[in-house]
Motif scaffolding. Structure first.
Motif, PDB file in Angstrom:
ATOM      1  N   GLU A 168       5.436 -20.391  -6.653  1.00 23.18           N
ATOM      2  CA  GLU A 168       4.888 -19.961  -5.193  1.00 23.18           C
ATOM      3  C   GLU A 168       4.466 -18.628  -5.160  1.00 23.18           C
ATOM      4  N   ALA A 169       3.533 -18.614  -4.464  1.00 20.97           N
ATOM      5  CA  ALA A 169       2.742 -17.047  -4.382  1.00 20.97           C
ATOM      6  C   ALA A 169       2.392 -17.059  -3.048  1.00 20.97           C
ATOM      7  N   VAL A 170       2.870 -16.299  -2.371  1.00 26.14           N
ATOM      8  CA  VAL A 170       2.434 -16.077  -0.916  1.00 26.14           C
ATOM      9  C   VAL A 170       2.052 -14.622  -0.507  1.00 26.14           C
ATOM     10  N   PRO A 171       0.891 -14.337  -0.058  1.00 24.26           N
ATOM     11  CA  PRO A 171       0.386 -13.061   0.259  1.00 24.26           C
ATOM     12  C   PRO A 171       1.375 -12.363   1.417  1.00 24.26           C
TER      13      PRO A 171
ATOM     14  N   HIS B  23      -2.615 -10.697  -7.462  1.00 23.35           N
ATOM     15  CA  HIS B  23      -4.256 -10.797  -7.138  1.00 23.35           C
ATOM     16  C   HIS B  23      -4.149 -11.689  -6.216  1.00 23.35           C
ATOM     17  N   PHE B  24      -5.226 -11.666  -5.223  1.00 22.54           N
ATOM     18  CA  PHE B  24      -5.563 -12.620  -4.195  1.00 22.54           C
ATOM     19  C   PHE B  24      -6.658 -13.540  -4.629  1.00 22.54           C
ATOM     20  N   ALA B  25      -7.461 -13.066  -5.582  1.00 20.87           N
ATOM     21  CA  ALA B  25      -8.654 -13.774  -6.222  1.00 20.87           C
ATOM     22  C   ALA B  25      -9.347 -12.855  -7.225  1.00 20.87           C
ATOM     23  N   GLN B  26      -9.866 -13.635  -8.269  1.00 20.76           N
ATOM     24  CA  GLN B  26     -10.606 -13.046  -9.301  1.00 20.76           C
ATOM     25  C   GLN B  26     -11.618 -13.771  -9.946  1.00 20.76           C
ATOM     26  N   GLY B  27     -12.467 -13.234 -10.313  1.00 19.01           N
ATOM     27  CA  GLY B  27     -13.698 -13.993 -10.926  1.00 19.01           C
ATOM     28  C   GLY B  27     -13.390 -13.800 -12.629  1.00 19.01           C
TER      29      GLY B  27
ATOM     30  N   GLU C 267      -7.244  -7.025  -4.978  1.00 15.89           N
ATOM     31  CA  GLU C 267      -5.782  -6.833  -5.285  1.00 15.89           C
ATOM     32  C   GLU C 267      -4.897  -6.790  -4.098  1.00 15.89           C
ATOM     33  N   ALA C 268      -3.762  -7.368  -4.017  1.00 19.95           N
ATOM     34  CA  ALA C 268      -2.971  -7.315  -2.836  1.00 19.95           C
ATOM     35  C   ALA C 268      -1.463  -7.884  -3.156  1.00 19.95           C
ATOM     36  N   SER C 269      -0.679  -7.295  -2.315  1.00 15.97           N
ATOM     37  CA  SER C 269       0.838  -7.681  -2.800  1.00 15.97           C
ATOM     38  C   SER C 269       1.117  -9.159  -2.363  1.00 15.97           C
ATOM     39  N   LEU C 270       1.837  -9.573  -3.525  1.00 15.71           N
ATOM     40  CA  LEU C 270       2.412 -10.905  -3.064  1.00 15.71           C
ATOM     41  C   LEU C 270       4.024 -11.037  -3.152  1.00 15.71           C
ATOM     42  N   ARG C 271       4.459 -11.982  -2.649  1.00 17.95           N
ATOM     43  CA  ARG C 271       5.884 -12.368  -2.553  1.00 17.95           C
ATOM     44  C   ARG C 271       5.847 -13.843  -3.666  1.00 17.95           C
ATOM     45  N   VAL C 272       6.356 -13.767  -5.010  1.00 18.05           N
ATOM     46  CA  VAL C 272       6.293 -14.926  -5.650  1.00 18.05           C
ATOM     47  C   VAL C 272       7.560 -15.487  -6.293  1.00 18.05           C
ATOM     48  N   THR C 273       7.516 -16.715  -6.326  1.00 20.10           N
ATOM     49  CA  THR C 273       8.853 -17.313  -6.920  1.00 20.10           C
ATOM     50  C   THR C 273       8.569 -17.741  -8.474  1.00 20.10           C
TER      51      THR C 273
ATOM     52  N   THR D  86       6.248  -8.184  -5.154  1.00 21.72           N
ATOM     53  CA  THR D  86       5.389  -7.309  -6.011  1.00 21.72           C
ATOM     54  C   THR D  86       4.678  -6.198  -5.033  1.00 21.72           C
ATOM     55  N   ILE D  87       4.166  -5.383  -5.505  1.00 21.06           N
ATOM     56  CA  ILE D  87       3.535  -4.218  -4.917  1.00 21.06           C
ATOM     57  C   ILE D  87       2.089  -4.037  -5.679  1.00 21.06           C
ATOM     58  N   SER D  88       0.965  -4.190  -4.826  1.00 22.41           N
ATOM     59  CA  SER D  88      -0.095  -3.730  -5.339  1.00 22.41           C
ATOM     60  C   SER D  88      -0.326  -2.298  -5.541  1.00 22.41           C
ATOM     61  N   HIS D  89      -1.051  -1.824  -6.914  1.00 19.02           N
ATOM     62  CA  HIS D  89      -1.093  -0.705  -6.917  1.00 19.02           C
ATOM     63  C   HIS D  89      -2.279   0.050  -5.992  1.00 19.02           C
ATOM     64  N   GLU D  90      -3.087  -0.778  -5.428  1.00 21.81           N
ATOM     65  CA  GLU D  90      -4.165  -0.582  -4.572  1.00 21.81           C
ATOM     66  C   GLU D  90      -3.601   0.100  -3.251  1.00 21.81           C
ATOM     67  N   GLY D  91      -3.977   1.532  -2.960  1.00 25.57           N
ATOM     68  CA  GLY D  91      -3.394   2.119  -1.761  1.00 25.57           C
ATOM     69  C   GLY D  91      -2.350   3.155  -2.063  1.00 25.57           C
ATOM     70  N   VAL D  92      -1.665   3.078  -3.223  1.00 28.78           N
ATOM     71  CA  VAL D  92      -0.737   3.958  -3.531  1.00 28.78           C
ATOM     72  C   VAL D  92      -0.981   4.939  -4.507  1.00 28.78           C
ATOM     73  N   LEU D  93      -2.120   4.727  -5.194  1.00 31.04           N
ATOM     74  CA  LEU D  93      -2.660   5.600  -6.382  1.00 31.04           C
ATOM     75  C   LEU D  93      -2.901   7.224  -5.806  1.00 31.04           C
ATOM     76  N   GLU D  94      -2.758   8.067  -6.554  1.00 32.08           N
ATOM     77  CA  GLU D  94      -2.897   9.451  -6.138  1.00 32.08           C
ATOM     78  C   GLU D  94      -4.483   9.574  -5.888  1.00 32.08           C
ATOM     79  N   ASP D  95      -5.538   8.856  -6.645  1.00 30.10           N
ATOM     80  CA  ASP D  95      -6.927   9.183  -6.175  1.00 30.10           C
ATOM     81  C   ASP D  95      -7.248   8.352  -4.417  1.00 30.10           C
ATOM     82  N   GLN D  96      -6.071   7.872  -4.256  1.00 24.51           N
ATOM     83  CA  GLN D  96      -6.266   7.307  -2.886  1.00 24.51           C
ATOM     84  C   GLN D  96      -5.291   8.017  -1.752  1.00 24.51           C
ATOM     85  N   GLY D  97      -4.667   9.076  -2.182  1.00 25.86           N
ATOM     86  CA  GLY D  97      -4.013   9.674  -1.594  1.00 25.86           C
ATOM     87  C   GLY D  97      -2.391   9.603  -1.342  1.00 25.86           C
ATOM     88  N   ARG D  98      -1.842   8.574  -2.529  1.00 26.24           N
ATOM     89  CA  ARG D  98      -0.599   8.213  -2.653  1.00 26.24           C
ATOM     90  C   ARG D  98       0.048   8.146  -1.262  1.00 26.24           C
TER      91      ARG D  98
END
Length: 380
Positions: free
Chosen positions: A126-129, A251-255, A265-271, A53-65
């Motif tokens: 499984e969920a690996v950062p 997600h790595f964490a969320q309340g 928000e950050a990318s995971l490799r999941v099974t 999976t790819i997190s959207h944070e860091g790839v968005l237009e308002d972050q410069g894409r």
């Protein structure tokens, strides 16, 4: 976790025999699959698939894409930025940021033999950062306090890092923690536990109109339930043949509440394991589900979704009463009383246009009560 642990596409440990990378050809960005879409992978029920999976944070237009530049501004070397995120951001992927959502989802996955009326059970095995850092964002007009935060005129993207636990009782050895500074650029930090999970798990909607990626619904999607960590499952009513399942919003964490707009928000490799519950068995075990139902080792987790939080709460209570009746044969008035006495109702999120509430019904409370189906069969 060190920067040497970055999981680039195809590199590092891949748990399952089936592997689905995140490429411009295997992802949706801002929209979710519908009935007219075609699976990028076809599997049998019971199959485990390892998915990037790819997190959207860091790839968005308002972050410069441009994630290499964006994360480089936070001190991350280019080698430690995910190549698939860089490729996606630089591609000509058709997305209109004014009308489409921000989320990148991998899929869809066609599950052979599944039909509308069945339930698709998606279990996070499984969920690996993939990286040792993440972003927590706040944008104007979004979050729990729109108009109050951000404090300035610009959107805010807070860089958070991953650290190894210190081995204390609060931070057991072998776990990971997130860190944030107390002051911008400061050395003193707050440390919090990480519990990786997928904010988006879903099935395709019926019809030929792709759903927006932000509001959750009967299809699942952006439900942001932080209980859905490794070992937990999500049941979704199938709307189209093959289900056309997808995952994203790692997600790595969320309340509970996710008040600032995003969590860590950050990318995971999941099974994920994909199982199918036939319609008749689904009714017998859970009743007629109108929306997502989660399950952990400890809890049954019915949900309520609505634009208004009060109505989401009411929908969740109704779903919980119906679930207790279908699964255990519990009379509605008694179920209502039990929920009031013994069940916590949590706010899943308040930032996704459609708000979410989920209940935590302890399965252990019903040990010895038996399932309603078993009692019916015994009396016949």
């Amino acid at each position: 976790m060190s920067f040497r642990d970055v999981l680039q596409p195809g590199a590092g440990r891949i748990r399952a025999a089936q592997y689905l990378p995140a490429t411009p050809e295997t992802v949706f960005w801002g929209r979710l699959p519908c009935a007219s879409d075609v699976g990028v992978l076809t599997i049998d029920a019971g199959t485990e698939v390892t998915i990037d999976t790819i997190s959207h944070e860091g790839v968005l237009e308002d972050q410069g894409r441009n994630p290499a530049v964006f994360f480089g501004g936070h001190g991350v070397d280019r080698a430690d930025v995910l190549d698939d995120a860089v490729v996606l951001a630089a591609s000509d992927f058709s997305r209109n940021p004014r009308v489409d959502g921000p989320h990148v989802v991998t899929g869809p996955i066609h599950v052979r033999g599944v039909r509308p009326g069945d339930l698709l059970k998606m279990t996070l095995v499984e969920a690996v950062p993939r990286v040792p850092y993440g972003i927590i964002s706040n944008r104007h007009g979004k979050g729990a306090l729109p108009g109050e935060y951000p404090l300035g005129s610009d959107n805010v993207s807070i860089f958070a890092t991953v650290d190894a636990a210190d081995g204390s009782e609060r931070e057991p050895a072998g776990t990971l923690v997130g860190t944030l500074p107390l002051l911008p650029g400061g050395q003193r930090v707050v440390r919090f536990p990480l519990h990786p999970f997928l904010g988006i798990m879903g099935v395709a909607v019926a019809g030929e109109q792709r759903a927006h990626s932000v509001p959750p619904g009967a299809h699942g999607g952006n439900i942001d339930i932080n209980l859905l960590t490794v070992g937990s499952s999500l049941y979704l009513p199938v709307q189209v043949p093959g289900a056309l399942a997808y995952v994203g919003d790692p997600h790595f964490a969320q309340g509970d509440g996710e008040v600032a707009l995003t969590a860590m928000e950050a990318s995971l490799r999941v099974t994920v394991r994909f199982d199918v519950i036939a319609a008749a068995d689904a009714i017998a075990n859970f009743g007629a589900l109108a929306g997502p139902l989660a399950e952990t080792a400890e809890f049954l987790v019915p949900t309520g979704l609505d634009e208004h939080l009060d109505e989401a709460m009411r929908e969740c209570v109704r779903a919980a009463i119906a679930l207790l009746g279908a699964r255990y044969g519990m009379e509605p008035t008694l179920a209502y009383a039990y929920l009031s006495a013994a069940t916590d109702f949590n706010i899943s999120q308040v930032v996704d246009l459609v708000t979410g509430v989920h209940a935590r019904i302890r399965v252990a409370d019903f040990e010895g009560a038996g399932l309603a189906r078993d009692r019916t069969e015994a009396s016949s």
